[in-house]
Scaffold this active site. Structure first.
Site, PDB file in Angstrom:
ATOM      1  N   GLU A  19     -10.796 -24.802   9.026  1.00  0.00           N
ATOM      2  CA  GLU A  19     -12.273 -24.715   9.031  1.00  0.00           C
ATOM      3  C   GLU A  19     -12.787 -25.149  10.401  1.00  0.00           C
ATOM      4  OE1 GLU A  19     -13.989 -24.004   6.161  1.00  0.00           O
ATOM      5  OE2 GLU A  19     -12.178 -23.949   4.901  1.00  0.00           O
ATOM      6  N   HIS A  59      -7.132 -46.622  10.371  1.00  0.00           N
ATOM      7  CA  HIS A  59      -7.849 -47.100   9.193  1.00  0.00           C
ATOM      8  C   HIS A  59      -6.972 -47.934   8.264  1.00  0.00           C
ATOM      9  CE1 HIS A  59     -10.888 -43.584   9.925  1.00  0.00           C
ATOM     10  NE2 HIS A  59     -11.032 -44.598  10.756  1.00  0.00           N
ATOM     11  N   ALA A 107      -2.341 -27.028   8.821  1.00  0.00           N
ATOM     12  CA  ALA A 107      -1.375 -27.779   9.640  1.00  0.00           C
ATOM     13  C   ALA A 107       0.063 -27.514   9.213  1.00  0.00           C
ATOM     14  CB  ALA A 107      -1.676 -29.274   9.539  1.00  0.00           C
TER      15      ALA A 107
HETATM   16  P1  OAD Z   1     -12.080 -35.121   5.930  1.00  0.00           P
HETATM   17  O1  OAD Z   1     -11.956 -34.978   4.458  1.00  0.00           O
HETATM   18  O2  OAD Z   1     -13.435 -35.493   6.455  1.00  0.00           O
HETATM   19  O3  OAD Z   1     -11.667 -33.795   6.651  1.00  0.00           O
HETATM   20  C1  OAD Z   1     -10.478 -33.130   6.349  1.00  0.00           C
HETATM   21  C2  OAD Z   1     -10.355 -31.942   7.282  1.00  0.00           C
HETATM   22  O4  OAD Z   1      -9.095 -31.366   7.032  1.00  0.00           O
HETATM   23  C3  OAD Z   1     -11.407 -30.856   7.078  1.00  0.00           C
HETATM   24  O5  OAD Z   1     -11.958 -30.513   8.336  1.00  0.00           O
HETATM   25  C4  OAD Z   1     -10.603 -29.683   6.494  1.00  0.00           C
HETATM   26  O6  OAD Z   1     -11.089 -28.415   6.961  1.00  0.00           O
HETATM   27  C5  OAD Z   1      -9.248 -29.949   7.050  1.00  0.00           C
HETATM   28  N1  OAD Z   1      -8.132 -29.403   6.256  1.00  0.00           N
HETATM   29  C6  OAD Z   1      -8.060 -29.208   4.906  1.00  0.00           C
HETATM   30  N2  OAD Z   1      -6.836 -28.736   4.587  1.00  0.00           N
HETATM   31  C7  OAD Z   1      -6.137 -28.649   5.737  1.00  0.00           C
HETATM   32  C8  OAD Z   1      -4.800 -28.250   6.067  1.00  0.00           C
HETATM   33  N3  OAD Z   1      -3.944 -27.845   5.118  1.00  0.00           N
HETATM   34  N4  OAD Z   1      -4.433 -28.290   7.365  1.00  0.00           N
HETATM   35  C9  OAD Z   1      -5.265 -28.708   8.331  1.00  0.00           C
HETATM   36  N5  OAD Z   1      -6.528 -29.091   8.071  1.00  0.00           N
HETATM   37  C10 OAD Z   1      -6.960 -29.072   6.806  1.00  0.00           C
HETATM   38  O7  OAD Z   1     -10.973 -36.171   6.394  1.00  0.00           O
HETATM   39  P2  OAD Z   1     -10.884 -37.021   7.745  1.00  0.00           P
HETATM   40  O8  OAD Z   1     -11.384 -36.259   8.902  1.00  0.00           O
HETATM   41  O9  OAD Z   1      -9.517 -37.563   7.812  1.00  0.00           O
HETATM   42  O10 OAD Z   1     -12.207 -43.051   6.462  1.00  0.00           O
HETATM   43  O11 OAD Z   1     -11.876 -38.201   7.435  1.00  0.00           O
HETATM   44  C11 OAD Z   1     -12.015 -39.226   8.365  1.00  0.00           C
HETATM   45  C12 OAD Z   1     -12.270 -40.530   7.649  1.00  0.00           C
HETATM   46  O12 OAD Z   1     -13.362 -40.389   6.748  1.00  0.00           O
HETATM   47  C13 OAD Z   1     -11.117 -40.953   6.749  1.00  0.00           C
HETATM   48  O13 OAD Z   1     -10.100 -41.658   7.422  1.00  0.00           O
HETATM   49  C14 OAD Z   1     -11.831 -41.856   5.761  1.00  0.00           C
HETATM   50  C15 OAD Z   1     -13.001 -40.968   5.450  1.00  0.00           C
HETATM   51  O14 OAD Z   1     -14.097 -41.556   4.897  1.00  0.00           O
HETATM   52  C16 OAD Z   1     -12.077 -44.246   5.898  1.00  0.00           C
HETATM   53  O15 OAD Z   1     -11.698 -44.390   4.744  1.00  0.00           O
HETATM   54  C17 OAD Z   1     -12.481 -45.404   6.753  1.00  0.00           C
END
Ligand code: OAD
Length: 418
Positions: A219, A119, A235
């Site tokens: 989660e 991204h 993580a």
């Molecule tokens: P999300 O905010 O959708 O998801 C974050 C994930 O991290 C969730 O499943 C949480 O349960 C998990 N999480 C939270 N704390 C954590 C920790 N300490 N260790 C491990 N996991 C943890 O973020 P992304 O999946 O990265 O796109 O989102 C994908 C894309 O959607 C992003 O790159 C962005 C967003 O809109 C763009 O901007 C194009």
């Protein structure tokens, strides 16, 4: 949990092809907000207002205010243990690929090289008008920008953030290389809600190529029911534990007289002993380079540095025969320089000797060819003619003078290609 990690660790042989894809959760412990969930950015902000080309056309200033605010917040964040482990894996495993959906640059700041950024990067900008005079993207670390939107230095039009917005195409080379990396033995999905495509689809590709699939996320996500192993943990806790389970896989570089290897507990002890070794101390006093009290302070400080792991990865280089360390190098992650830097030093007692140059050359060759680092920095807090001679003999140039660990330190650097 332990038995789950042992199962994964068994699959991580040193010749395994390993691919890790990360999402916002991996940076959560660094203080970077995730997108979804109770405290997620998309709770308070709307994608349509901030993360689409249409939003930028409508109101470039409002979009930039959001990105400028996030850049300021991220600039104050440090990589966490999860970033550090992944950075060390990128050096430890010869067939390792790190794919990230994150734009924060924390993987790189931890020392990971060649990260596939699906991204884009919040630290990149590009000309909104795609003017002929400007490259597609370039890095601009200004925080905050004095004027919003910032303007293109080539045509004066508005700049845009170098991230991929919803509705835009991903860089096809990054996607192709990511798809290629799904032909792996072990595929990790870490800290991502696994709902944004094409990233979310890489897991299926990896599975279809026969990879063991592992999810690390506290989660449950749509991926949880399809992976081989679920590690329901944060993580920054799970990765260090998995890393510890792997044990030491020496990443060694051996030249005729030298050996580079990962920092092991015995090296901490050896470094400490060296600093307090009577011969070294005699040398230090006799040369009046640093007084005895300072030598003791330095001994304590370097032992503490090692122990605190303020560096992504430490290598100690020493004689093949005696095993005595003659110097050290490490990937700096604590912000002394911009981006990942390999910092190396030689213990003062060895400056000016033949193998000081040999050691330094070996480290440089290793940095540029194996680690593929663009820049290497050397620091000496025992500045004298001999250290300057050794560093200039291997092509390093004086960069700056600054206080480091309370000591007056000279920094030298060399860039790839110079
Ligand atoms: P999300 O905010 O959708 O998801 C974050 C994930 O991290 C969730 O499943 C949480 O349960 C998990 N999480 C939270 N704390 C954590 C920790 N300490 N260790 C491990 N996991 C943890 O973020 P992304 O999946 O990265 O796109 O989102 C994908 C894309 O959607 C992003 O790159 C962005 C967003 O809109 C763009 O901007 C194009």
């Amino acid at each position: 949990m332990r038995s789950i990690l042992h199962r994964v660790a068994r699959a991580l042989g040193s010749d395994a092809r390993i691919t890790v894809m990360t999402g916002a959760g991996v940076s959560a412990a660094s203080g970077v907000p995730t997108f979804r969930g109770a405290d997620g950015l998309w709770k308070d902000f709307r994608v349509d207002d901030l993360a689409t080309p249409q939003a930028f056309t409508r109101n470039p200033r409002a979009v930039w205010e959001w990105y400028d605010w996030r850049r300021q917040a991220i600039a104050g964040c440090q990589p966490n243990a999860a970033h550090h482990v992944l950075a060390s894996w990128s050096l430890r495993f010869p067939r390792f690929t790190l794919i990230t959906q994150n734009v924060d640059g924390l993987h790189e700041r931890a020392g990971a090289s060649d990260v596939l950024r699906l991204h884009g990067s919040i630290w990149d900008v590009g000309c909104w008008n795609q003017c002929a005079g400007s490259p597609h993207r370039w890095r601009d670390d200004s925080v905050p920008f004095p004027v919003l939107p910032p303007s293109c230095p080539h045509c004066g039009g508005p700049l845009r953030p170098g991230v991929v917005w919803f509705g835009e195409l991903l860089d096809s080379e990054v996607v192709d290389r990511s798809l290629d990396a799904t032909r792996c033995d072990v595929f990790f999905t870490v800290g991502t809600s696994a709902i944004v495509y094409p990233a979310a689809g890489f897991l299926d590709h990896a599975r279809s190529h026969g990879a063991m699939t592992v999810e690390i996320n506290p989660e449950a996500t749509p991926a949880s029911s399809t992976v081989d192993v679920v590690v329901p943990e944060r993580a920054e806790l799970a990765l260090p534990e998995l890393d510890a389970t792997l044990g030491a896989h020496p990443l060694a570089l051996t030249t005729e007289r030298l050996r580079l290897e990962p920092l092991l507990p015995r090296h901490v002890e050896a470094a400490h002993q060296l600093w307090t070794h009577p011969e070294v101390r005699r040398y230090l006093w006799d040369d009046r380079i640093i007084p005895r009290e300072t030598a003791e302070e330095v001994a304590r400080a370097s032992a503490a540095d090692f122990a605190r792991h303020r560096f992504g990865l430490w290598l100690v280089y020493g004689h093949e025969e005696s095993g005595m360390p003659v110097g050290f190098c490490g990937l700096r992650t604590d912000g002394v320089g911009p981006g990942p830097e390999l910092l190396f030093g030689l213990y003062p007692t060895y400056w000016g000797r033949g193998f000081a140059q040999e050691a330094s050359r070996a480290v440089l060759a290793h940095a540029f060819t194996t680690l593929r680092l663009p820049r290497v920095t050397a620091a000496t807090d025992a500045p004298n003619e001999r250290s300057a001679r050794t560093l200039s003999a291997i092509g390093m140039r004086f960069d700056r003078r600054a206080e480091h660990n309370g000591l007056d330190t000279l920094f030298y650097s060399i860039d790839m290609g110079r």
